[in-house]
Design a protein around this motif. Structure first.
Motif, PDB file in Angstrom:
ATOM      1  N   UNK A   1       5.657  -3.376  10.047  1.00 10.13           N
ATOM      2  CA  UNK A   1       5.722  -2.466   8.910  1.00 10.13           C
ATOM      3  C   UNK A   1       7.063  -2.588   8.211  1.00 10.13           C
ATOM      4  N   UNK A   2       6.990  -2.755   6.883  1.00  8.32           N
ATOM      5  CA  UNK A   2       8.190  -2.764   6.078  1.00  8.32           C
ATOM      6  C   UNK A   2       8.037  -1.782   4.938  1.00  8.32           C
ATOM      7  N   UNK A   3       9.067  -1.686   4.104  1.00  7.36           N
ATOM      8  CA  UNK A   3       9.037  -0.729   3.004  1.00  7.36           C
ATOM      9  C   UNK A   3       9.388  -1.440   1.703  1.00  7.36           C
ATOM     10  N   UNK A   4       8.710  -1.047   0.623  1.00  9.64           N
ATOM     11  CA  UNK A   4       8.972  -1.623  -0.683  1.00  9.64           C
ATOM     12  C   UNK A   4       9.365  -0.562  -1.693  1.00  9.64           C
ATOM     13  N   UNK A   5       9.691  -0.995  -2.904  1.00 12.85           N
ATOM     14  CA  UNK A   5      10.118  -0.104  -3.990  1.00 12.85           C
ATOM     15  C   UNK A   5      11.384   0.659  -3.640  1.00 12.85           C
ATOM     16  N   UNK A   6      12.253   0.051  -2.845  1.00 17.04           N
ATOM     17  CA  UNK A   6      13.525   0.660  -2.458  1.00 17.04           C
ATOM     18  C   UNK A   6      14.568   0.345  -3.529  1.00 17.04           C
ATOM     19  N   UNK A   7      15.277   1.351  -3.996  1.00 15.54           N
ATOM     20  CA  UNK A   7      16.188   1.168  -5.137  1.00 15.54           C
ATOM     21  C   UNK A   7      17.663   1.420  -4.844  1.00 15.54           C
ATOM     22  N   UNK A   8      17.995   1.815  -3.608  1.00 15.18           N
ATOM     23  CA  UNK A   8      19.407   2.024  -3.288  1.00 15.18           C
ATOM     24  C   UNK A   8      19.617   1.907  -1.784  1.00 15.18           C
ATOM     25  N   UNK A   9      20.863   1.744  -1.384  1.00 20.89           N
ATOM     26  CA  UNK A   9      21.196   1.521   0.018  1.00 20.89           C
ATOM     27  C   UNK A   9      20.862   2.731   0.892  1.00 20.89           C
ATOM     28  N   UNK A  10      21.025   3.935   0.337  1.00 24.25           N
ATOM     29  CA  UNK A  10      20.737   5.134   1.125  1.00 24.25           C
ATOM     30  C   UNK A  10      19.262   5.184   1.507  1.00 24.25           C
ATOM     31  N   UNK A  11      18.390   4.866   0.553  1.00 26.01           N
ATOM     32  CA  UNK A  11      16.958   4.847   0.851  1.00 26.01           C
ATOM     33  C   UNK A  11      16.640   3.762   1.873  1.00 26.01           C
TER      34      UNK A  11
ATOM     35  N   UNK B   1      -4.070  -9.603   8.965  1.00 22.55           N
ATOM     36  CA  UNK B   1      -2.719  -9.396   8.426  1.00 22.55           C
ATOM     37  C   UNK B   1      -1.785  -8.919   9.537  1.00 22.55           C
ATOM     38  N   UNK B   2      -0.551  -9.361   9.489  1.00 23.90           N
ATOM     39  CA  UNK B   2       0.439  -8.942  10.481  1.00 23.90           C
ATOM     40  C   UNK B   2       1.686  -8.357   9.823  1.00 23.90           C
ATOM     41  N   UNK B   3       1.574  -8.102   8.524  1.00 26.66           N
ATOM     42  CA  UNK B   3       2.647  -7.466   7.772  1.00 26.66           C
ATOM     43  C   UNK B   3       2.037  -6.431   6.835  1.00 26.66           C
ATOM     44  N   UNK B   4       2.771  -5.369   6.589  1.00 24.78           N
ATOM     45  CA  UNK B   4       2.347  -4.371   5.613  1.00 24.78           C
ATOM     46  C   UNK B   4       3.579  -3.821   4.923  1.00 24.78           C
ATOM     47  N   UNK B   5       3.610  -3.934   3.591  1.00 30.55           N
ATOM     48  CA  UNK B   5       4.687  -3.340   2.809  1.00 30.55           C
ATOM     49  C   UNK B   5       4.234  -1.974   2.313  1.00 30.55           C
ATOM     50  N   UNK B   6       4.868  -0.934   2.827  1.00 36.00           N
ATOM     51  CA  UNK B   6       4.585   0.435   2.391  1.00 36.00           C
ATOM     52  C   UNK B   6       5.425   0.705   1.153  1.00 36.00           C
ATOM     53  N   UNK B   7       4.775   0.817   0.002  1.00 36.86           N
ATOM     54  CA  UNK B   7       5.501   0.992  -1.250  1.00 36.86           C
ATOM     55  C   UNK B   7       5.889   2.460  -1.419  1.00 36.86           C
TER      56      UNK B   7
ATOM     57  N   UNK C   1       0.829  -1.207   0.000  1.00 34.05           N
ATOM     58  CA  UNK C   1       0.000   0.000   0.000  1.00 34.05           C
ATOM     59  C   UNK C   1       0.860   1.252   0.000  1.00 34.05           C
ATOM     60  N   UNK C   2       0.381   2.273  -0.732  1.00 34.94           N
ATOM     61  CA  UNK C   2       0.939   3.623  -0.610  1.00 34.94           C
ATOM     62  C   UNK C   2      -0.157   4.651  -0.822  1.00 34.94           C
ATOM     63  N   UNK C   3      -0.157   5.666   0.006  1.00 32.28           N
ATOM     64  CA  UNK C   3      -1.016   6.838  -0.183  1.00 32.28           C
ATOM     65  C   UNK C   3      -0.413   7.982   0.605  1.00 32.28           C
ATOM     66  N   UNK C   4      -0.549   9.187   0.081  1.00 31.98           N
ATOM     67  CA  UNK C   4       0.034  10.344   0.763  1.00 31.98           C
ATOM     68  C   UNK C   4      -0.746  10.762   2.011  1.00 31.98           C
ATOM     69  N   UNK C   5      -2.029  10.383   2.064  1.00 30.55           N
ATOM     70  CA  UNK C   5      -2.891  10.767   3.182  1.00 30.55           C
ATOM     71  C   UNK C   5      -2.606   9.881   4.390  1.00 30.55           C
ATOM     72  N   UNK C   6      -2.031  10.454   5.421  1.00 29.65           N
ATOM     73  CA  UNK C   6      -1.631   9.677   6.603  1.00 29.65           C
ATOM     74  C   UNK C   6      -2.838   9.094   7.319  1.00 29.65           C
TER      75      UNK C   6
END
Length: 222
Positions: free
Chosen positions: A74-84, A42-48, A22-27
């Motif tokens: 909570x995890x993060x997806x669509x990550x493209x580099x180590x800095x991110x 669900x016990x996991x969520x990938x924030x794209x 999931x991704x949306x700008x509205x918190x």
């Protein structure tokens, strides 16, 4: 920093079999989506992380999850580099998902003992990801490869754990094909958290969809 170990995250992926995306700008909308998925089981969520200032939204949502949704990872997806990757891990990301295999991201995540799941599209990439310490490989785009790809690679590498993202629908037919092929879990985005649900604010429908998906997965696993 991450509140859950890579072992705990991997086990949650194995046990539930589902990672909503999931991704949306509205918190505030994001909080409602998180709550609906959590209430649905669900016990996991990938924030794209695909939008401007996405890290700020992620930070708010992760803080909310830690305070209000015990056990939600909570995890993060669509990550493209180590800095991110490092930025999101500083904000508490419990796992990092990437669209491609990047060794710099592997190093950054392994240094902090955070689970990472790279997008792979060949047996060579999958083998390299596992050599770099990957527990569960992301098959992406899943719809391009399909369940037969998973079935075929599990022959020579039965130890490989796969999470297809893309090409997965919350139906018994779709989930049945993937799990019969031997996937560990599936990632689902707009097929589960649809534009209609978000536009109508129908979070009860989202909760029901998550529950139904998890019930189907449990049934398929026997």
């Amino acid at each position: 920093m991450a509140q859950y170990t890579r072992t705990q995250v991997a086990q949650a992926m194995r046990e539930t079999g589902l990672v909503p995306l999931f991704f949306h700008r509205d918190i505030e909308l994001g909080k409602k989506v998180l709550k609906a998925c959590y209430d649905g089981g669900a016990r996991l969520m990938e924030f794209t992380a695909r939008g401007d200032f996405a890290h700020e939204v992620f930070g708010e949502l992760n803080t909310y999850a830690l305070k209000e949704l015990p056990g939600m990872m909570m995890g993060v997806g669509s990550v493209t580099d180590a800095a991110s990757a490092s930025l999101y891990m500083a904000l508490g990301a419990n796992f990092v998902v990437t669209p491609v295999l990047r060794e710099d991201i592997a190093i950054a995540c392994n240094r902090r003992k955070v689970l990472w799941s790279p997008g792979c599209g060949s047996l060579t990439e999958i083998a390299r990801a596992e050599e770099l310490g990957c527990e569960i490989v992301k098959l992406f785009p899943g719809g391009t490869y399909g369940p037969n790809f998973v079935k075929d690679i599990k022959g020579p590498q039965p130890w490989t754990e796969v999470m297809p993202t893309g090409g997965v629908s919350p139906t018994e037919e779709s989930l049945g094909a993937w799990f019969a092929a031997g996937v560990t879990c599936v990632g689902m985005g707009s097929k589960l958290i649809s534009k209609e649900i978000l536009a109508n604010g129908d979070f009860a429908a989202l909760e029901a969809a998550v529950t139904q998906s998890l019930d189907i997965i449990k049934k398929l696993r026997g």
